[in-house]
Design a protein around this motif. Structure first.
Motif, PDB file in Angstrom:
ATOM      1  N   ASP A   1      13.418  -2.601   6.189  1.00  0.00           N
ATOM      2  CA  ASP A   1      13.900  -2.264   4.853  1.00  0.00           C
ATOM      3  C   ASP A   1      15.349  -2.709   4.678  1.00  0.00           C
TER       4      ASP A   1
ATOM      5  N   GLU B   1       8.866  -1.170  -1.008  1.00  0.00           N
ATOM      6  CA  GLU B   1       8.162  -0.408   0.029  1.00  0.00           C
ATOM      7  C   GLU B   1       6.921  -1.137   0.531  1.00  0.00           C
TER       8      GLU B   1
ATOM      9  N   VAL C   1       7.865  -4.224   2.546  1.00  0.00           N
ATOM     10  CA  VAL C   1       8.378  -3.857   3.866  1.00  0.00           C
ATOM     11  C   VAL C   1       7.212  -3.496   4.785  1.00  0.00           C
TER      12      VAL C   1
END
Length: 140
Positions: free
Chosen positions: A50, A30, A33
């Protein structure tokens, strides 16, 4: 222990270290990204980046499967050239991916690390598979 004898466990350990780091990035992607996106991004942009990173990580795991298959089958376990290339590439990848993970580098850098440190050893492994199983050469 001879140089060849110590290269086999070093190669195994660097491959496994690289694999563990890739799995860690896969689980906690996360932040990486978000580092690839501008400060004000949409959900669609996030999902797109992602997906790109997830594909890169999945293909990397596929490269591990190729290389570990050759290693465990004995095709390249005692091949000095492949052992040295693989050990150097995976050790370099481990260091680079640690920086990628903690410094939150952009996702494009992952593709460079992937090309140099995962594709190259897997490609040589495929050539060794062809030599041993296709051309019936003796594994060295």
């Amino acid at each position: 222990m001879s140089a060849i004898g110590s290269l086999v466990p070093a190669r195994f350990l660097t491959i496994i270290a690289h694999l563990v780091i890739v799995i860690t990035i896969f689980w906690s992607r996360e932040n990486n990204v978000k580092a690839c996106l501008p400060l004000d991004f949409t959900q669609e942009e996030y999902d797109n980046e992602d997906k790109k990173l997830m594909v890169a990580l999945a293909v990397t795991i596929g490269m591990f499967a190729i290389e570990l298959a050759g290693f465990f089958s004995g095709v390249s376990m005692f091949n000095c050239s492949q052992g040295l290339l693989s050990t150097g590439a995976h050790a370099s990848a481990s260091v680079a991916l640690i920086f990628f993970l903690f410094e939150q580098w952009e996702c494009d850098i992952y593709w460079w690390i992937f090309a140099i440190c995962s594709v190259l050893p897997a490609f040589v492994e495929i050539l060794l598979f062809i030599a041993v199983f296709g051309l019936k050469k003796k594994p060295l």
